[in-house]
Design a protein around this motif. Structure first.
Motif, mmCIF file in Angstrom:
data_model
loop_
_atom_site.group_PDB
_atom_site.id
_atom_site.type_symbol
_atom_site.label_atom_id
_atom_site.label_comp_id
_atom_site.label_asym_id
_atom_site.label_seq_id
_atom_site.Cartn_x
_atom_site.Cartn_y
_atom_site.Cartn_z
ATOM 1 N N ARG A 77 0.857 -1.185 0.000
ATOM 2 C CA ARG A 77 0.000 0.000 0.000
ATOM 3 C C ARG A 77 0.893 1.235 0.000
ATOM 4 N N TRP A 82 -2.338 4.150 2.856
ATOM 5 C CA TRP A 82 -2.292 3.834 4.291
ATOM 6 C C TRP A 82 -3.039 4.891 5.090
ATOM 7 N N LEU A 85 -6.769 4.336 4.598
ATOM 8 C CA LEU A 85 -7.352 3.186 5.287
ATOM 9 C C LEU A 85 -7.487 3.450 6.782
ATOM 10 N N ASN A 89 -11.625 3.872 8.594
ATOM 11 C CA ASN A 89 -11.985 2.827 9.548
ATOM 12 C C ASN A 89 -13.451 3.006 9.972
ATOM 13 N N VAL A 104 -7.367 -5.432 10.922
ATOM 14 C CA VAL A 104 -7.540 -5.061 9.522
ATOM 15 C C VAL A 104 -6.954 -6.184 8.686
ATOM 16 N N PHE A 106 -5.766 -7.108 5.139
ATOM 17 C CA PHE A 106 -5.335 -6.522 3.880
ATOM 18 C C PHE A 106 -5.514 -7.584 2.810
ATOM 19 N N LYS A 134 -9.650 -2.527 -0.519
ATOM 20 C CA LYS A 134 -8.977 -3.814 -0.367
ATOM 21 C C LYS A 134 -8.622 -4.108 1.094
ATOM 22 N N GLN A 135 -9.427 -3.568 2.017
ATOM 23 C CA GLN A 135 -9.254 -3.837 3.442
ATOM 24 C C GLN A 135 -10.578 -4.281 4.049
ATOM 25 N N TYR A 137 -12.199 -4.646 7.844
ATOM 26 C CA TYR A 137 -12.018 -4.267 9.247
ATOM 27 C C TYR A 137 -12.889 -5.215 10.078
ATOM 28 N N GLY A 162 -5.299 -12.802 2.029
ATOM 29 C CA GLY A 162 -5.137 -11.646 2.895
ATOM 30 C C GLY A 162 -4.123 -11.867 4.003
#
Length: 182
Positions: A77, A82, A85, A89, A104, A106, A134-135, A137, A162
Motif C-alpha cells: 500500500r 495507508w 485506510l 476505519n 484489519v 489486507f 482492499k481492506q 475491518y 489476505g
C-alpha cells in the motif's frame, strides 16, 4: 519516489515461514528500494520506490521466493493508501477503546458488498466486519484468539488472499510512514 508499506503474509508466526528482518531489509535494498525499515517481526516493511504497488507485489513475491526461499504473499500500500485506510476505519469507537480487538485484513482484491454481507450474516459470534476497498475491518469483542472468524474463514468468504494486523500495528506503521513524509 513514493513511500510504501509492504506486509508479508504469515511469516514468523508460530515458527512458520521464518525470515530474519535483516534478510528482508537486504532484499529490499538489493532491489534498489529507498531507506528500508522493518517493524516488529511479523513482516512489516516501509520503503520507497518509483514503481507502482501492483508491480511491487509481483516483484517482491518472485524475489523473496528465489533469494530467500520464502513463498508468501506481499500486500503493498502507498503512504496515501495507508492514510486513507486509517481514516476510513468504520469502527472508530473500537479503535479508541480497545485497539487490540480491532483487526484489519489486507486483501489482494476488493471484495464485493454481497460477499461481505454474506460473511457478516454467517457469523455466529459477536464479531463485526466491514470492507473499504482492499481492506476488511473486523471487531473481535472477545479477542482475536478466541474467535472462530479466522483469517482462513474470511479469505474463503471474500474470495481473496489476505494478511491481518491489529489496529495498534496499523497505527505504529502509520507513525513511521508519517515521519518519513515530514
Amino acid at each position: 519516489m513514493m513511500t510504501y508499506v509492504a506486509l508479508l503474509r504469515a511469516v514468523n508466526v508460530g515458527g512458520s515461514r521464518p525470515v530474519a528482518m535483516s534478510d528482508l531489509r537486504s532484499l529490499f535494498s538489493a532491489l534498489g528500494y529507498g531507506p528500508v525499515q522493518t517493524l516488529l517481526q511479523s513482516g512489516n516493511v516501509v520503503f520507497t520506490s518509483s514503481s507502482g504497488a501492483g508491480e511491487l507485489e509481483s516483484i517482491l513475491e518472485t524475489r523473496a521466493q528465489s533469494e530467500l526461499d520464502l513463498e508468501t504473499d506481499f500486500f503493498v500500500r502507498s503512504s496515501k493508501q495507508w492514510e486513507a485506510l486509517v481514516q476510513r476505519n468504520p469502527f472508530m469507537r473500537a479503535a479508541q477503546s480497545e485497539p487490540s480487538k480491532l483487526g484489519v485484513m489486507f486483501l489482494k482484491k476488493a471484495p464485493s458488498a454481497r460477499a461481505v454481507g454474506s460473511l457478516q450474516s454467517s457469523i455466529k459470534g459477536p464479531e463485526l466486519i466491514r470492507a473499504r476497498g482492499k481492506q476488511a475491518y473486523v471487531v473481535y469483542p472477545n479477542g482475536i484468539g478466541r474467535s472462530r472468524l479466522t483469517g482462513a474463514v474470511i479469505e474463503k468468504a471474500l474470495a481473496s488472499r489476505g494478511t491481518a494486523r491489529n489496529w495498534n500495528t496499523v497505527l505504529r506503521i502509520k507513525s513511521v510512514v508519517c515521519g518519513r513524509l515530514r
